[in-house]
Write an enzyme that holds these catalytic residues in place. Structure first.
Site, PDB file in Angstrom:
ATOM      1  N   ALA A  24       3.262 -10.547   4.932  1.00 52.45           N
ATOM      2  CA  ALA A  24       1.902 -10.677   5.478  1.00 52.45           C
ATOM      3  C   ALA A  24       0.872 -10.941   4.375  1.00 52.45           C
ATOM      4  O   ALA A  24      -0.307 -11.140   4.667  1.00 52.45           O
ATOM      5  CB  ALA A  24       1.526  -9.416   6.240  1.00 52.45           C
ATOM      6  N   ASP A  25       1.309 -10.966   3.120  1.00 46.80           N
ATOM      7  CA  ASP A  25       0.382 -11.147   2.014  1.00 46.80           C
ATOM      8  C   ASP A  25      -0.090 -12.603   1.931  1.00 46.80           C
ATOM      9  O   ASP A  25       0.726 -13.536   1.853  1.00 46.80           O
ATOM     10  CB  ASP A  25       1.063 -10.750   0.702  1.00 46.80           C
ATOM     11  CG  ASP A  25       0.104 -10.769  -0.470  1.00 46.80           C
ATOM     12  OD1 ASP A  25      -0.520  -9.730  -0.743  1.00 46.80           O
ATOM     13  OD2 ASP A  25      -0.035 -11.832  -1.111  1.00 46.80           O
ATOM     14  N   ILE A  26      -1.404 -12.797   1.930  1.00 47.11           N
ATOM     15  CA  ILE A  26      -1.972 -14.152   1.936  1.00 47.11           C
ATOM     16  C   ILE A  26      -1.615 -14.909   0.667  1.00 47.11           C
ATOM     17  O   ILE A  26      -1.346 -16.110   0.694  1.00 47.11           O
ATOM     18  CB  ILE A  26      -3.506 -14.076   2.123  1.00 47.11           C
ATOM     19  CG1 ILE A  26      -3.832 -13.527   3.512  1.00 47.11           C
ATOM     20  CG2 ILE A  26      -4.142 -15.452   1.943  1.00 47.11           C
ATOM     21  CD1 ILE A  26      -5.306 -13.247   3.738  1.00 47.11           C
ATOM     22  N   TRP A  33       3.060 -14.959  -6.835  1.00 44.67           N
ATOM     23  CA  TRP A  33       1.644 -14.656  -7.131  1.00 44.67           C
ATOM     24  C   TRP A  33       1.207 -15.328  -8.424  1.00 44.67           C
ATOM     25  O   TRP A  33       0.146 -15.929  -8.501  1.00 44.67           O
ATOM     26  CB  TRP A  33       1.426 -13.142  -7.222  1.00 44.67           C
ATOM     27  CG  TRP A  33       1.323 -12.428  -5.923  1.00 44.67           C
ATOM     28  CD1 TRP A  33       0.641 -12.838  -4.809  1.00 44.67           C
ATOM     29  CD2 TRP A  33       1.921 -11.161  -5.573  1.00 44.67           C
ATOM     30  NE1 TRP A  33       0.781 -11.924  -3.792  1.00 44.67           N
ATOM     31  CE2 TRP A  33       1.554 -10.881  -4.222  1.00 44.67           C
ATOM     32  CE3 TRP A  33       2.714 -10.248  -6.258  1.00 44.67           C
ATOM     33  CZ2 TRP A  33       1.967  -9.722  -3.585  1.00 44.67           C
ATOM     34  CZ3 TRP A  33       3.122  -9.098  -5.610  1.00 44.67           C
ATOM     35  CH2 TRP A  33       2.757  -8.836  -4.290  1.00 44.67           C
ATOM     36  N   TRP A  45       1.589  -3.627   4.740  1.00 43.40           N
ATOM     37  CA  TRP A  45       1.196  -4.267   3.484  1.00 43.40           C
ATOM     38  C   TRP A  45       0.931  -3.229   2.401  1.00 43.40           C
ATOM     39  O   TRP A  45       1.367  -3.372   1.259  1.00 43.40           O
ATOM     40  CB  TRP A  45      -0.054  -5.130   3.712  1.00 43.40           C
ATOM     41  CG  TRP A  45      -0.573  -5.833   2.488  1.00 43.40           C
ATOM     42  CD1 TRP A  45      -0.204  -7.058   2.024  1.00 43.40           C
ATOM     43  CD2 TRP A  45      -1.562  -5.337   1.565  1.00 43.40           C
ATOM     44  NE1 TRP A  45      -0.900  -7.357   0.872  1.00 43.40           N
ATOM     45  CE2 TRP A  45      -1.738  -6.331   0.573  1.00 43.40           C
ATOM     46  CE3 TRP A  45      -2.309  -4.167   1.487  1.00 43.40           C
ATOM     47  CZ2 TRP A  45      -2.632  -6.174  -0.492  1.00 43.40           C
ATOM     48  CZ3 TRP A  45      -3.195  -4.006   0.425  1.00 43.40           C
ATOM     49  CH2 TRP A  45      -3.356  -5.006  -0.543  1.00 43.40           C
TER      50      TRP A  45
END
Length: 286
Positions: free
Chosen positions: A240-242, A282, A221
């Site tokens: 893997a970024d929430i 995002w 990450w």
């Protein structure tokens, strides 16, 4: 004072909106400007970038105390704000994808780099496994305790300074013991010549990944975020970024966060601009 015009679209107001999330950034939304800390051969200079144009006809006025570093400052500002990236072509690329509406909503939003690769890496490490509010608080404590200020703008502490710190110095700011070790360790790698950000600019993503993943405290990450916001690489998708997981859950109206296999399926057709897919996802939940 210098005026720069670039090819649109380029939405600097959305750039400032995102930069203003970080309390260390000197952003003036009303004035449509940001002061940028730059370091050349350890000499600090401050450049102010002010938007005077529109999204479709972007224009900027550059002012500040850059002195003899004007040429290098101009080059670095163009790099930071990614003025060379063809945002219109990227938006066109996503017109026939599931991200079409998000790209329409946030039209002309560029990826903007952190003001230095070093500060980007340090910030990534500090932010690991923390909620955003405390991550910013901890980073601000670190910079204002060990960094320095010029013209009202804060500079991250130099690696030479951080390398002399003890774990206890950072523990006093509420760093965990391991996180303190990681930040000091990164500074030592730079001071010892094992980590050279200028050399990285000519290396492939894969070579940089292999080099950085060996560093204590640096996982996939962190490397992906560094490649994206430290070096401006265009094809990164941190699965893997929430935040990206939550954005995809919202976009596809899923009952749970998507699996890694689902994320790989969704992202087919987004290359070679996966970094922009990440940014706009995002943006869609910010």
């Amino acid at each position: 004072m210098e005026t720069i015009q670039i090819k649109g679209p380029y939405n600097f107001d959305l750039v400032l909106d995102r930069l203003s999330i970080d309390p260390l950034n000197h952003v003036n939304l009303e004035n449509r400007s940001v002061k940028v800390p730059l370091l050349f051969e350890n000499e600090p200079v401050v450049a102010e970038v002010k938007a005077t144009g529109t999204t479709l006809a972007p224009e900027f006025v550059i002012e500040g105390t850059v002195g003899r570093w004007k040429e290098k400052a101009d080059q670095r500002l163009a790099e930071i704000f990614q003025w060379h990236v063809p945002l219109e072509s990227i938006a066109e690329h996503f017109k026939n994808t599931d991200l079409k509406e998000i790209f329409n909503t946030h039209y002309g939003t560029p990826i903007v780099l952190d003001f230095s690769p070093y500060s980007c890496l340090v910030k990534c490490i500090i932010h690991q496994q923390l909620n955003l509010a405390f991550a910013h608080t901890l980073t601000e404590r670190f910079v204002k305790t060990f960094g320095f200020e010029k013209d009202g703008v804060w500079f991250y502490p130099l690696p030479e300074k951080v390398a002399t710190l003890k774990v206890e110095d950072l523990r006093e700011l509420q760093f965990s013991g391991r996180k303190a070790e990681y930040v000091i360790g990164i500074a030592n790698e730079i001071v010892n010549g094992n980590l050279n950000f200028e050399e990285m600019k000519n290396k492939s993503d894969e070579d940089i990944f292999k080099q950085m993943i060996k560093l204590r405290g640096v996982g996939p990450w962190t490397v992906q975020n560094f490649l994206m916001f430290g070096l401006g690489r265009l094809n990164l998708f941190p699965i893997a970024d929430i935040g990206i997981q939550n954005a995809l859950k919202k976009l596809y109206q899923l009952e749970a966060k998507p699996t890694l296999e689902e994320m790989e399926t969704f992202s087919k057709g987004w290359e070679p601009y996966l970094s922009y897919a990440s940014l706009y996802l995002w943006r869609s939940i910010e």
